[in-house]
Write a protein that holds these residues in place. Structure first.
Motif, PDB file in Angstrom:
ATOM      1  N   ALA A  60       0.794  -1.230   0.000  1.00 48.33           N
ATOM      2  CA  ALA A  60       0.000   0.000   0.000  1.00 48.33           C
ATOM      3  C   ALA A  60       0.823   1.274   0.000  1.00 48.33           C
ATOM      4  N   GLY A  61       2.117   1.188   0.274  1.00 44.82           N
ATOM      5  CA  GLY A  61       2.938   2.392   0.284  1.00 44.82           C
ATOM      6  C   GLY A  61       2.449   3.379   1.315  1.00 44.82           C
ATOM      7  N   PHE A 128       1.776  -0.349  -7.984  1.00 44.55           N
ATOM      8  CA  PHE A 128       3.218  -0.146  -8.147  1.00 44.55           C
ATOM      9  C   PHE A 128       4.063  -0.863  -7.088  1.00 44.55           C
ATOM     10  N   GLY A 129       3.602  -2.044  -6.681  1.00 41.16           N
ATOM     11  CA  GLY A 129       4.405  -2.874  -5.792  1.00 41.16           C
ATOM     12  C   GLY A 129       4.822  -4.192  -6.421  1.00 41.16           C
ATOM     13  N   LEU A 130       4.192  -4.562  -7.540  1.00 39.86           N
ATOM     14  CA  LEU A 130       4.455  -5.865  -8.158  1.00 39.86           C
ATOM     15  C   LEU A 130       5.898  -6.017  -8.615  1.00 39.86           C
ATOM     16  N   LYS A 131       6.513  -4.911  -9.039  1.00 40.27           N
ATOM     17  CA  LYS A 131       7.872  -4.995  -9.598  1.00 40.27           C
ATOM     18  C   LYS A 131       8.921  -5.360  -8.557  1.00 40.27           C
ATOM     19  N   THR A 132       8.568  -5.249  -7.286  1.00 45.76           N
ATOM     20  CA  THR A 132       9.531  -5.598  -6.238  1.00 45.76           C
ATOM     21  C   THR A 132       9.511  -7.085  -5.908  1.00 45.76           C
ATOM     22  N   PHE A 133       8.760  -7.873  -6.695  1.00 42.74           N
ATOM     23  CA  PHE A 133       8.733  -9.325  -6.552  1.00 42.74           C
ATOM     24  C   PHE A 133       9.323  -9.973  -7.791  1.00 42.74           C
TER      25      PHE A 133
END
Length: 240
Positions: A60-61, A128-133
């Motif tokens: 969720a940032g 914008f959190g998917l790229k950190t996986f």
């Protein structure tokens, strides 16, 4: 791609250091387009305007999706927000003023290990959190989403991608790989944490690992491309 980039502790540390400037920097770096993309993500849920659904905001940032969710669906029930970064968690909590404190629960936790109850969410969103996986973590993430959602519930996840076929791709990469790191180095105390976002975007590629993971978890999945694929919105629902 350096797989250490995806270690949860390293991801949390990067975003801890970014947290104080994250909202302003992400808006500046995207020329404001990121706000349109977040509205796109919320719209892709397909919830009725007067929905009273309760759902989860994953990775969720600092809570950037909440204003868009509540503007489109003012009667929403409780939102449970999860983020692994204590810095982002603290910044998000600072946004929980009186008008929202009773409607949003924020958990500082790794969503890959969350123990939220099975079938407890009427929707799931993420921006914008998917790229950190990496690909293996995408499979865990997809299984978690499938577990948390009730049958028939929708989800929408949006992420910046690396669209090789896009005519503006060379300019896009120059912006991410050269311009933004230079601006960060000159104006943000020499830090290079935001520059990591370009590396994560390159590793994310065309997002096919997310599509595969969601389908493998038994979720329906569609992909909406924006700006030539510079952002991808993955959306669908958990079958009844």
């Amino acid at each position: 791609m350096d797989q250490d980039l995806y270690e949860p502790a390293r991801v949390a540390a990067v975003f801890d250091r970014c947290s104080r400037r994250y909202r302003g920097w992400s808006s500046l770096a995207s020329f404001g387009v990121i706000h349109y993309w977040r509205r796109l993500c919320v719209a892709a849920l397909g919830l009725p305007r007067e929905s009273t659904a309760c759902g989860v905001d994953l990775m969720a940032g600092t809570g950037e999706l909440w204003p868009h969710l509540l503007a489109r669906h003012p009667r929403l029930g409780r939102i449970t927000a999860i983020d692994i970064s204590p810095g982002m968690h603290a910044a998000a909590m600072a946004r929980l003023h009186a008008a929202r404190a009773g409607r949003i629960t924020h958990l500082c936790a790794d969503m890959l290990r969350t123990d939220l109850p099975d079938g407890s969410a009427d929707f799931a969103v993420s921006s914008f959190g998917l790229k950190t996986f990496n690909a293996a973590q995408h499979r865990v993430m997809a299984r978690q989403i499938a577990r948390i959602l009730r049958p028939g519930a929708p989800y929408a996840l949006i992420e910046a991608a690396d669209p090789d076929g896009w005519v503006l791709h060379p300019l896009y990469r120059i912006h991410l790989d050269r311009v933004l790191p230079l601006v960060e180095r000159l104006f943000l105390d020499g830090a290079q944490d935001f520059a990591m976002l370009g590396a994560y975007t390159r590793g994310f590629g065309d997002g096919q690992s997310v599509v595969d993971a969601l389908a493998e978890a038994g979720l329906s999945v569609r992909v909406r491309r924006s700006f030539g694929g510079a952002a991808l919105c993955f959306h669908g629902h958990k079958p009844h």
